[in-house]
Design an enzyme around this catalytic site. Structure first.
Site, PDB file in Angstrom:
ATOM      1  N   GLU A  99      -0.055  13.117  -8.211  1.00 42.70           N
ATOM      2  CA  GLU A  99      -0.881  13.382  -7.029  1.00 42.70           C
ATOM      3  C   GLU A  99      -2.128  14.190  -7.355  1.00 42.70           C
ATOM      4  O   GLU A  99      -3.201  13.935  -6.799  1.00 42.70           O
ATOM      5  CB  GLU A  99      -0.053  14.119  -5.970  1.00 42.70           C
ATOM      6  CG  GLU A  99      -0.813  14.508  -4.719  1.00 42.70           C
ATOM      7  CD  GLU A  99      -1.311  13.310  -3.930  1.00 42.70           C
ATOM      8  OE1 GLU A  99      -2.407  13.398  -3.360  1.00 42.70           O
ATOM      9  OE2 GLU A  99      -0.612  12.279  -3.898  1.00 42.70           O
ATOM     10  N   GLU A 100      -2.018  15.162  -8.266  1.00 51.30           N
ATOM     11  CA  GLU A 100      -3.108  16.121  -8.430  1.00 51.30           C
ATOM     12  C   GLU A 100      -3.690  16.196  -9.838  1.00 51.30           C
ATOM     13  O   GLU A 100      -4.811  16.668  -9.999  1.00 51.30           O
ATOM     14  CB  GLU A 100      -2.620  17.540  -8.051  1.00 51.30           C
ATOM     15  CG  GLU A 100      -1.900  17.648  -6.729  1.00 51.30           C
ATOM     16  CD  GLU A 100      -2.785  17.301  -5.523  1.00 51.30           C
ATOM     17  OE1 GLU A 100      -3.980  16.979  -5.716  1.00 51.30           O
ATOM     18  OE2 GLU A 100      -2.273  17.329  -4.395  1.00 51.30           O
TER      19      GLU A 100
ATOM     20  N   SER B  12      -7.685  14.011   6.139  1.00 48.04           N
ATOM     21  CA  SER B  12      -7.096  14.794   5.044  1.00 48.04           C
ATOM     22  C   SER B  12      -7.850  16.127   4.941  1.00 48.04           C
ATOM     23  O   SER B  12      -7.841  16.907   5.888  1.00 48.04           O
ATOM     24  CB  SER B  12      -7.120  13.995   3.746  1.00 48.04           C
ATOM     25  OG  SER B  12      -6.254  14.570   2.794  1.00 48.04           O
TER      26      SER B  12
ATOM     27  N   HIS C  49       0.079   8.658   4.567  1.00 47.82           N
ATOM     28  CA  HIS C  49      -1.212   9.352   4.591  1.00 47.82           C
ATOM     29  C   HIS C  49      -2.353   8.366   4.820  1.00 47.82           C
ATOM     30  O   HIS C  49      -3.412   8.731   5.310  1.00 47.82           O
ATOM     31  CB  HIS C  49      -1.409  10.109   3.278  1.00 47.82           C
ATOM     32  CG  HIS C  49      -2.467  11.165   3.343  1.00 47.82           C
ATOM     33  ND1 HIS C  49      -2.467  12.174   4.288  1.00 47.82           N
ATOM     34  CD2 HIS C  49      -3.585  11.378   2.587  1.00 47.82           C
ATOM     35  CE1 HIS C  49      -3.515  12.961   4.101  1.00 47.82           C
ATOM     36  NE2 HIS C  49      -4.219  12.487   3.088  1.00 47.82           N
TER      37      HIS C  49
ATOM     38  N   ASP D 144       4.134  10.442   6.534  1.00 46.92           N
ATOM     39  CA  ASP D 144       3.234  10.972   5.507  1.00 46.92           C
ATOM     40  C   ASP D 144       4.021  11.865   4.544  1.00 46.92           C
ATOM     41  O   ASP D 144       4.639  12.843   4.962  1.00 46.92           O
ATOM     42  CB  ASP D 144       2.112  11.768   6.179  1.00 46.92           C
ATOM     43  CG  ASP D 144       0.939  12.069   5.262  1.00 46.92           C
ATOM     44  OD1 ASP D 144       1.142  12.119   4.038  1.00 46.92           O
ATOM     45  OD2 ASP D 144      -0.181  12.248   5.780  1.00 46.92           O
TER      46      ASP D 144
END
Length: 740
Positions: free
Chosen positions: A203-204, A600, A707, A675
């Site tokens: 994800e990051e 977001s 999401h 989400d």
């Protein structure tokens, strides 16, 4: 037929004609098939021998379904290689694969979403509907697996001997030519997995893989991920047919991360060796690479606070490691994929040590800076050691556009290889002799061509001209290209903005749709590429569409980006308000009819703007917003706000929920009820706070949506809801849509 780059681009400019009249652009048409942007191939690759250019293309009758296509680079002819509907089973994706697709931002897509060339160039590994297939260029396919479980992260080994994949949280290896799969690990299950990237890596951190083959196929480096200490959250995926509750291990800021180890195994699973990653288990495994000769592993280890990155040289026989070099930052380090080992035992690397991302050469402990200036190198896309040249993507000419550049490995002036009127994405073959260029401009949707930088020869893959039967051709007459400019922030920083206006009538003032993201990382709004058709739809209805990239957004250097450190919801909010002040001073803007919309981080920004400046906005639309940063994940949130376990003050100051009563302007809150990224609890926490403070608001929630709230019917409903809300709140004096 091959033409020079200059000739082919000039020819393209000549054929883009404007029709005499335009059809009405509707929401139904925007989200229908085929896509109004025309063919948009993705997953572009060159075969190992360079003859075939392969890509994933969506179907004319189903824009969400992708098939595998190949283009013969000698003749330019294209054909479908794998029809996803013909060989696919249509089986429902496992929850694990759904989550991986969400991490890759391809949730909701169907058919083929990834593939991998065999090194001999004769076959292609194709994952589809949870199983693996081997496809040949003649269109034939061979099933490699047929199991109840899902094969994840499948890849072909560098020499083509094996296919590796993860099933039931263990790593398997199977001969590419056929034969039984062998489990290299067997203890995976529950909170332990082998060979896949953990949540925050996907994800990051920009790391989607969890196992890496050595160049000679003899060994594989494998991540062992222990999530037993990670907090379990009950995530309710609320759908139309009921609610499923998932016990998801989600590392919220300030809580324990997964413990990640790195092991080296022989191709048959024997000779297991653990890599020494140091004495502190609370680190991030950022990247893993093999040296070109397979003699060493090059591993990037990042500290929990993300202020130190060690690049380790690892002996795969013993697991012993030594620090090759270290990057340090006062606030945080931006990870990248720009480590490029050279045959001379030196390597190329990008660093922000002078304030901007630039290329350096590391040789025998000494650094040589190869690029410099107030601009950013995004990615090193190829190194041609035979020709002695580096190819990289950067924004040297303008922060609005990415261009391909080349320069000598020994150093020298960069040479631009692409057209400055377009923004470009680039991938190259392994030898860096040819580049696949994907480009667009404010007046031209995405195009793809094959470039030979040595000869300047171009071969089209997808011209996508907006003429004749092109889906967007009926609407081109009313197309509005954005204008770009700059506004000064309070500290003097130059902020880039983009504005689209309808045909302005003297004396008339128009409503404004302020589209905001404003956060770090992905999500910049102001780039000189093709504009989403939704923005054109709003302009057609009399709206001015405006965006500004404020401080904290990327690609402008560290000093510009770093200003949000431990200060989210401050300078980036101030910059948006500065832009609104500028907008309201324009004679064509109605100062009482400015609406703000974001998703977001943009949803978070919408709420912070409403809180910071009551009365400045006629309405706000907040989609999937973060409202309490303590609910978001470790690697992203702690990078910018620090660790709340030791310093909660930045979190308290940045959160939306404690100041819910400051929201006074009309608000529409939107969230997908399944989400797993910005979990639904963010919105329910805000709803509760707004209700407790007797603050009125409207909401729209989407059962089963994640999401990415999307789908042909769902997208129309989403934007119809937004449009109706704007008509009611912003345009109520007119009683109808703007401009009518």
């Amino acid at each position: 037929m091959q033409l020079s780059l200059r000739a082919i681009l000039a020819a393209t400019a000549m054929v883009i004609a404007t029709p005499a009249a335009a059809d009405d652009l509707t929401l139904e048409r925007i989200f229908a098939s085929p896509s109004l942007s025309g063919p948009q191939p993705r997953g572009l690759k060159l075969s190992p021998d360079g003859r075939w250019l392969t890509s994933l293309r969506n179907r004319p009758d189903d824009r969400e379904r992708y098939d595998l296509w190949a283009t013969d680079t000698t003749t330019g002819e294209s054909r479908m290689v794998v029809d996803s509907q013909r060989i696919g089973s249509g089986a429902e994706l496992s929850e694990e694969e759904k989550m991986q697709r969400e991490r890759a931002r391809i949730g909701g897509t169907r058919g083929i979403v990834a593939y991998d060339w065999a090194p001999d160039g004769r076959s292609i590994l194709v994952p589809l509907d949870g199983d693996l297939f081997i496809a040949a260029l003649d269109g034939s396919t061979r099933r490699l697996t047929e199991t109840p479980g899902t094969e994840l992260d499948a890849t072909v080994s560098p020499q083509g001997g094996f296919v590796s994949f993860v099933r039931d949280q263990n790593l398997f290896v199977q001969p590419l030519a056929g034969g039984a799969a062998r489990a290299l690990t067997t203890d995976g299950g529950d909170a332990l997995s082998w060979g896949v990237a953990e949540f925050v890596a996907q994800e990051e951190m920009g790391r989607s893989r969890g196992h890496w083959w050595s160049p000679d196929d003899r060994r594989v480096a494998v991540a062992r991920v222990d999530e037993s200490g990670v907090r379990v959250i009950s995530r309710a995926a609320i759908g139309a047919d009921g609610t499923r509750v998932y016990q998801q291990r989600y590392p919220q800021a300030g809580t324990p991360n997964a413990v990640v180890q790195l092991w080296v195994l022989a191709a048959d699973g024997s000779g297991r060796v653990q890599v020494d990653l140091g004495n502190d288990p609370d680190i991030y495994l950022a990247r893993v690479d093999w040296a070109p000769d397979g003699s060493k592993l090059i591993v990037q280890r990042e500290t929990r606070d993300q202020k130190r990155l060690d690049v380790l040289l690892v002996d795969p026989d013993t697991g012993r490691s030594e620090v090759l070099f270290t990057e340090r930052a006062e606030r945080w380090i931006n990870l990248h994929d720009n480590l490029k080992p050279l045959s001379s035992s030196s390597l190329l690397w990008t660093s922000e040590r002078d304030g901007y991302s630039h290329i350096y050469r590391f040789d025998a402990g000494r650094w040589t800076q190869l690029t410099r200036g107030p601009w950013v190198v995004e990615r090193i896309v190829g190194v041609n050691e035979t020709a002695g040249r580096i190819y990289f993507v950067a924004n040297k000419e303008s922060p609005l556009r990415w261009q391909l550049y080349s320069m000598p490995i020994a150093g020298g002036d960069p040479v631009v290889e692409t057209d400055a009127d377009y923004t470009n994405g680039v991938v190259m073959d392994g030898a860096a002799t040819r580049a696949i260029v994907s480009r667009s401009s404010p007046t031209q949707p995405g195009q793809v061509y094959l470039l030979d930088p040595a000869t300047d020869a171009v071969q089209w893959v997808e011209r996508n001209e907006v003429t004749g039967a092109h889906p967007y051709a009926p609407f081109m007459a009313s197309h509005v290209a954005p204008r770009f400019g700059t506004i000064r922030a309070e500290d003097g920083s130059e902020l880039q903005y983009k504005i689209m206006t309808p045909t302005l009538e003297p004396g008339r003032r128009y409503p404004v749709f302020l589209q905001v993201y404003g956060g770090p990382g992905a999500g910049r709004q102001v780039t000189a590429g093709w504009t989403p058709e939704l923005q054109q739809y709003l302009v057609d209805r009399g709206w001015i569409v405006f965006s500004v990239d404020g401080r904290g957004t990327p690609d402008r250097g560290k000093a510009f980006e770093d200003q949000i450190y431990k200060a989210m919801g401050t300078v980036e909010v101030a910059d948006q308000l500065r832009a609104v002040e500028w907008l309201k001073s324009q004679p064509f803007v109605d100062p009482d009819r400015v609406a703000v919309y974001g998703w977001s981080y943009g949803g978070y920004m919408t709420l912070k703007l409403l809180q910071a400046a009551p009365g400045q906005f006629a309405a706000g639309i907040s989609g999937a917003p973060v409202t309490r940063w303590g609910l978001y994940d470790t690697h992203y949130t702690e990078r910018y706000l620090g660790n709340p376990a030791t310093d909660p003050a930045p979190y308290d100051a940045s959160d939306v929920v404690p100041r819910a009563d400051r929201i006074r302007d009309p608000l529409l809150l939107i969230h997908g009820m399944a989400d797993d990224n910005v979990v639904f609890e963010h919105s329910t926490a805000l709803m509760s706070a707004l209700q407790a403070d007797a603050v009125p608001f409207e909401t729209m929630v989407y059962p089963g949506q994640t999401h990415r709230v999307a789908g042909p019917g769902v997208s129309v409903h989403l934007w119809r809801t937004i449009e109706n809300f704007l008509n009611k709140t912003v345009l109520e004096e007119e009683g109808t849509a703007a401009g009518q």
